[in-house]
Design an enzyme around this catalytic site. Structure first.
Site, PDB file in Angstrom:
ATOM      1  CE  LYS A  74      39.490  38.104  45.549  1.00  0.00           C
ATOM      2  NZ  LYS A  74      38.836  37.322  44.460  1.00  0.00           N
ATOM      3  CB  SER A 150      37.393  40.780  43.013  1.00  0.00           C
ATOM      4  OG  SER A 150      37.225  39.357  43.112  1.00  0.00           O
ATOM      5  CB  SER A 174      37.651  37.356  40.709  1.00  0.00           C
ATOM      6  OG  SER A 174      36.548  38.229  40.647  1.00  0.00           O
TER       7      SER A 174
END
Length: 492
Positions: A74, A150, A174
């Site tokens: 990420k 996210s 997330s």
């Protein structure tokens, strides 16, 4: 190999390599080919590291748990030395990490081969991945819908079969929200279980924790085995787990354990019938498996908890932009970030020290309540989200909201908005689709999203399970049991 590649999880691919049935180079070539095939439509990989992957293969230790397994990380918190860390923001497009995050350092020791970084909303703030700078990531189940956020880019990458495992972090849902939206397994570990250093001792005041999103429970368990443990610079520490999470995945739980569940939003907002259905049919299966089921929610003021979360949220955005000013050597302006980010920054600069401390006290009180709750109930189960995945652009600000945000930014009117009652409306609007996940972040508990339901539109709907602090072992055992049930959805 390309046709077979997507059939395996990470441990399965590593096993093929150790048996000599495939070479690491062939495996990585298959992964790269799959990324190149799918990324134009999914927009999930925003930075590629193919050349570095070739170098990694030269020194690969085949005895490592995930030797040769391709992964994506990420593009937030998971710094990779010599590579960008933009957090989905144009203002950070020139920033290059000068050190590996401690989590990434431990991840590399497992033998994985990092192929790139995945898309995130600006500053990883939202439950959808639609940054202006990179454009939206799309859900492999339906390209018109979001994979969540996210860690949405990571979830889309795993769900589409680009890689079997991708990095994520979870400060308000997330990992669990995108896992729920893409039919994957997503665990948020206990606060302090995985590292956050080396340059900081906490992330989002301890709310945010790093781990992975995976196709299988065992990949997540094996990765936590490899990455958890003491970090001397961390602000939060846990008693060391003295076993193997992977060994527990196939160990069924004792029957008769008590499970509490709720299908009502803790902030009093609507819950979609499909999300309720996901929980109710799960509870029926668990009851048939011999667990004792009771519909009961902990006695926590959900709205107060949501407000305490948003107080931290505002403050963290303001602090992030202040830190960016030190990096770029100038003031950050309204034109440098998305309107919603600037609004949050304005509100964050109006939060008093007293309000911030009171918010953290709400977190602690919630943790105390949940510890007592789990003395009676081994698990607490809710929908992972209150709605199935939204359509791309569905949650964009309205023209009126955009006008208001611009006016607030221009007039520096964060204090006026704070006094007007607008913040209460913002809390509800921000969390009405995802009101269930924040509790575990603020109480510090482990929680997971399980892929146990498909809607009538063939979109995944996750079920969230929470356990007492430090009890990931219980979650993995329950997940392993449900993974073999007919409820567990698998993408063809």
């Amino acid at each position: 190999m390309l046709n077979e590649y997507q059939q395996y999880d990470g441990l399965g691919l590593a096993s093929l390599i150790r048996k000599g049935e495939i070479t690491p180079k062939e495996l990585i070539e298959s992964a790269i080919e799959k990324i190149e095939e799918l990324n134009p439509s999914l927009n999930t990989v925003i930075h590629k590291m193919y050349e570095e992957a070739e170098e990694t293969l030269k020194s690969l230790e085949l005895s490592s748990t995930f030797a040769g397994v391709p992964v994506l990380l990420k593009n937030a918190q998971q710094d990779i030395k010599g590579h960008p860390l933009t957090l989905g923001a144009k203002i950070l497009s020139g920033y290059i990490s000068d050190v590996d995050a401690e989590y990434v350092r431990r991840l590399k020791k497992t033998g994985v081969v990092i192929l790139g970084q995945t898309n995130v909303p600006e500053f990883a703030l939202l439950a959808i991945t639609e940054p202006v700078h990179y454009g939206p990531s799309r859900n492999p189940w339906n390209l018109n819908h979001t994979p969540g956020g996210s860690s949405g880019g990571s979830a889309a990458a795993v769900a589409s079969g680009m890689v079997p495992i991708a990095g994520g972090n979870d400060g308000g849902g997330s990992i669990r929200i995108p896992a729920a939206f893409t039919g994957l397994f997503g665990l948020k570990p206990t606060r302090g279980r995985t590292p956050v250093g080396p340059k900081k001792g906490r992330s989002w005041q301890g709310a945010s924790v790093d781990h992975v999103i995976s196709k299988t429970v065992r990949d997540s368990a094996a990765m936590l085995d490899e990455t958890h443990g003491y970090e001397k610079t961390a602000a939060f520490h846990l008693p060391e787990f003295r076993g193997s999470y992977l060994d527990l995945v196939d160990k069924p739980l004792e029957k008769g354990l008590k499970i509490a569940f709720s299908i009502e939003s803790p902030i009093g907002t609507k819950v979609h019938p499909e999300c309720k259905k996901a929980v109710l049919k799960t509870m029926k299966v668990l009851e048939e498996l011999g667990f004792e089921i009771e519909e009961k929610a902990p006695e926590i003021d959900g709205k107060q908890l949501a407000e305490s979360y948003m107080t931290m949220y505002f403050g963290e955005v303001a602090a992030t932009l202040a830190n960016i000013e030190k990096i770029i050597g100038r003031r950050v302006s309204m034109k440098d970030v998305e309107p919603a980010t600037w609004l949050l920054n304005q509100l964050g600069n109006k939060v008093s020290a007293g309000e911030f401390v009171q918010a953290l006290q709400v977190w602690d009180q919630s943790a105390i309540i949940m510890e007592s709750f789990h003395e009676e109930y081994t698990f607490y189960i809710t929908p992972a989200t209150a709605y199935p995945p939204s359509r791309i652009g569905e949650l964009d600000q309205t023209p009126l909201e955009k006008l208001l945000m611009k006016a607030v930014g221009t007039l520096n009117a964060g204090g006026l908005l704070k006094r007007s009652g607008f913040v209460d409306e913002l809390v509800t609007k921000s969390l009405e689709r995802t009101p269930f996940t924040q509790l575990a972040n603020l109480s510090g508990q482990p929680a997971m999203s399980l892929p146990l339901h498909l809607t009538e539109e063939n979109l995944p709907c996750g079920v969230q399970v929470m356990a007492a602090r430090g009890r990931e072992d219980l979650l993995f055992r329950l997940a392993g049991e449900l993974e073999h049930s007919p409820l567990w959805i698998r993408r063809p």
